[in-house]
Design a protein around this motif. Structure first.
Motif, PDB file in Angstrom:
ATOM      1  N   MET A   1       0.852  -1.186   0.000  1.00 47.57           N
ATOM      2  CA  MET A   1       0.000   0.000   0.000  1.00 47.57           C
ATOM      3  C   MET A   1       0.889   1.237   0.000  1.00 47.57           C
ATOM      4  SD  MET A   1      -3.445   0.956   2.048  1.00 47.57           S
ATOM      5  CE  MET A   1      -4.110  -0.511   1.362  1.00 47.57           C
ATOM      6  N   SER A   2       0.461   2.233  -0.736  1.00 45.48           N
ATOM      7  CA  SER A   2       1.263   3.457  -0.828  1.00 45.48           C
ATOM      8  C   SER A   2       1.203   4.243   0.469  1.00 45.48           C
ATOM      9  CB  SER A   2       0.765   4.317  -1.989  1.00 45.48           C
ATOM     10  OG  SER A   2      -0.519   4.817  -1.713  1.00 45.48           O
ATOM     11  N   GLU A   3       2.148   5.166   0.625  1.00 42.57           N
ATOM     12  CA  GLU A   3       2.202   5.972   1.839  1.00 42.57           C
ATOM     13  C   GLU A   3       0.937   6.801   2.016  1.00 42.57           C
ATOM     14  OE1 GLU A   3       5.759   8.310   1.989  1.00 42.57           O
ATOM     15  OE2 GLU A   3       6.997   6.601   1.445  1.00 42.57           O
ATOM     16  N   GLN A   4       0.324   7.230   0.897  1.00 43.75           N
ATOM     17  CA  GLN A   4      -0.874   8.061   0.968  1.00 43.75           C
ATOM     18  C   GLN A   4      -2.123   7.251   1.266  1.00 43.75           C
ATOM     19  OE1 GLN A   4       1.062   8.003  -1.920  1.00 43.75           O
ATOM     20  NE2 GLN A   4       2.138   9.943  -1.833  1.00 43.75           N
ATOM     21  N   GLY A   5      -2.055   5.941   1.169  1.00 41.04           N
ATOM     22  CA  GLY A   5      -3.209   5.114   1.466  1.00 41.04           C
ATOM     23  C   GLY A   5      -4.151   4.948   0.279  1.00 41.04           C
ATOM     24  N   PHE A   6      -3.682   4.394  -0.810  1.00 43.34           N
ATOM     25  CA  PHE A   6      -4.490   4.102  -1.986  1.00 43.34           C
ATOM     26  C   PHE A   6      -5.693   3.275  -1.541  1.00 43.34           C
ATOM     27  CE2 PHE A   6      -4.405   1.638  -6.278  1.00 43.34           C
ATOM     28  CZ  PHE A   6      -5.347   2.495  -6.833  1.00 43.34           C
ATOM     29  N   THR A   7      -6.898   3.823  -1.737  1.00 49.87           N
ATOM     30  CA  THR A   7      -8.108   3.224  -1.192  1.00 49.87           C
ATOM     31  C   THR A   7      -9.216   3.190  -2.234  1.00 49.87           C
ATOM     32  OG1 THR A   7      -7.531   4.128   0.977  1.00 49.87           O
ATOM     33  CG2 THR A   7      -9.796   3.401   0.693  1.00 49.87           C
ATOM     34  N   LEU A   8      -9.945   2.078  -2.280  1.00 46.00           N
ATOM     35  CA  LEU A   8     -11.084   1.884  -3.178  1.00 46.00           C
ATOM     36  C   LEU A   8     -12.341   1.747  -2.339  1.00 46.00           C
ATOM     37  CD1 LEU A   8     -12.179   1.253  -6.061  1.00 46.00           C
ATOM     38  CD2 LEU A   8     -11.625  -1.158  -5.588  1.00 46.00           C
ATOM     39  N   ILE A   9     -13.375   2.525  -2.681  1.00 45.88           N
ATOM     40  CA  ILE A   9     -14.649   2.465  -1.947  1.00 45.88           C
ATOM     41  C   ILE A   9     -15.805   2.456  -2.946  1.00 45.88           C
ATOM     42  CG2 ILE A   9     -13.761   3.652   0.112  1.00 45.88           C
ATOM     43  CD1 ILE A   9     -15.351   6.153  -0.913  1.00 45.88           C
ATOM     44  N   SER A  10     -16.984   2.118  -2.432  1.00 48.14           N
ATOM     45  CA  SER A  10     -18.204   2.204  -3.224  1.00 48.14           C
ATOM     46  C   SER A  10     -19.298   2.827  -2.368  1.00 48.14           C
ATOM     47  CB  SER A  10     -18.663   0.819  -3.685  1.00 48.14           C
ATOM     48  OG  SER A  10     -19.895   0.930  -4.372  1.00 48.14           O
ATOM     49  N   PRO A  11     -20.015   3.820  -2.917  1.00 47.71           N
ATOM     50  CA  PRO A  11     -21.171   4.362  -2.197  1.00 47.71           C
ATOM     51  C   PRO A  11     -22.297   3.328  -2.081  1.00 47.71           C
ATOM     52  CG  PRO A  11     -20.450   5.877  -3.921  1.00 47.71           C
ATOM     53  CD  PRO A  11     -19.706   4.585  -4.123  1.00 47.71           C
ATOM     54  N   ALA A  12     -22.215   2.237  -2.860  1.00 46.13           N
ATOM     55  CA  ALA A  12     -23.274   1.236  -2.883  1.00 46.13           C
ATOM     56  C   ALA A  12     -23.217   0.249  -1.710  1.00 46.13           C
ATOM     57  CB  ALA A  12     -23.216   0.460  -4.200  1.00 46.13           C
ATOM     58  N   PHE A  13     -22.018   0.018  -1.162  1.00 46.93           N
ATOM     59  CA  PHE A  13     -21.896  -0.931  -0.049  1.00 46.93           C
ATOM     60  C   PHE A  13     -20.619  -0.642   0.734  1.00 46.93           C
ATOM     61  CE2 PHE A  13     -19.875  -2.898  -3.687  1.00 46.93           C
ATOM     62  CZ  PHE A  13     -18.734  -3.491  -3.190  1.00 46.93           C
ATOM     63  N   VAL A  14     -20.635  -1.017   1.999  1.00 44.63           N
ATOM     64  CA  VAL A  14     -19.475  -0.811   2.871  1.00 44.63           C
ATOM     65  C   VAL A  14     -18.505  -1.987   2.707  1.00 44.63           C
ATOM     66  CG1 VAL A  14     -20.783   0.538   4.556  1.00 44.63           C
ATOM     67  CG2 VAL A  14     -20.542  -1.933   4.871  1.00 44.63           C
ATOM     68  N   PRO A  15     -17.226  -1.790   2.992  1.00 41.44           N
ATOM     69  CA  PRO A  15     -16.274  -2.898   2.917  1.00 41.44           C
ATOM     70  C   PRO A  15     -16.748  -4.087   3.763  1.00 41.44           C
ATOM     71  CG  PRO A  15     -15.108  -0.838   3.212  1.00 41.44           C
ATOM     72  CD  PRO A  15     -16.573  -0.534   3.371  1.00 41.44           C
TER      73      PRO A  15
END
Length: 155
Positions: A1-15
């Motif tokens: 994971m990158s220092e900045q915190g590369f993150t993928l999310i969806s407004p449709a459902f929570v992780p």
């Protein structure tokens, strides 16, 4: 994971949450909206692969999208004109939503977004996952992952 915190999310459902039926074969079978933040600074394109490791015959690929431009930070469903659509294990080009066998239990669906150091994988539309993964080798800078769940109790 990158220092900045590369993150993928969806407004449709929570992780680790339930994927709404609208995004499955029981609904409209359209891809959920996806957003990402903090990709590595040297990202030149993205690849998205969605799969189900709990499928009865082994991991089943639901979506392959590659050559997503580096300045893209958002997919509002399966938007035409963004990236190049690959072939899924339904033998279709584009998104195929969760569709586990009825009463097979809850399946996990992994949405993996890869940041690459190349603008293009130089593959044609309809390329299958193995071709895309081979072309990505040595070019993955980072990856972000989002997992959702879905279960069918009726066919």
């Amino acid at each position: 994971m990158s220092e900045q915190g590369f993150t993928l999310i969806s407004p449709a459902f929570v992780p680790d949450g339930l994927i709404p039926a609208a995004f499955t074969c029981d609904g409209e079978n359209t891809s959920p909206e996806l957003k990402w933040v903090h990709p590595p600074v040297n990202t030149r394109s993205f690849v998205l692969i969605v799969d189900d490791p709990d499928a009865p015959n082994g991991t089943f690929t639901h979506w392959v999208l590659f050559d997503i431009p580096a300045d893209t930070k958002h997919l509002r469903g399966e938007v035409s004109g963004v990236g190049v659509k690959g072939r899924n294990d339904f033998q279709q080009v584009g998104y195929g939503g969760p569709c586990p066998p009825p009463n097979h239990g809850q399946h996990r669906y992994y949405f993996r977004l890869y940041a690459l150091d190349v603008e293009s994988l130089q593959l044609p539309a309809g390329a299958a996952r193995p071709e895309v993964e081979t072309a990505m080798q040595g070019h993955i800078v980072d990856q972000a992952e989002l997992m959702g769940r879905f279960e069918r109790t009726t066919g």
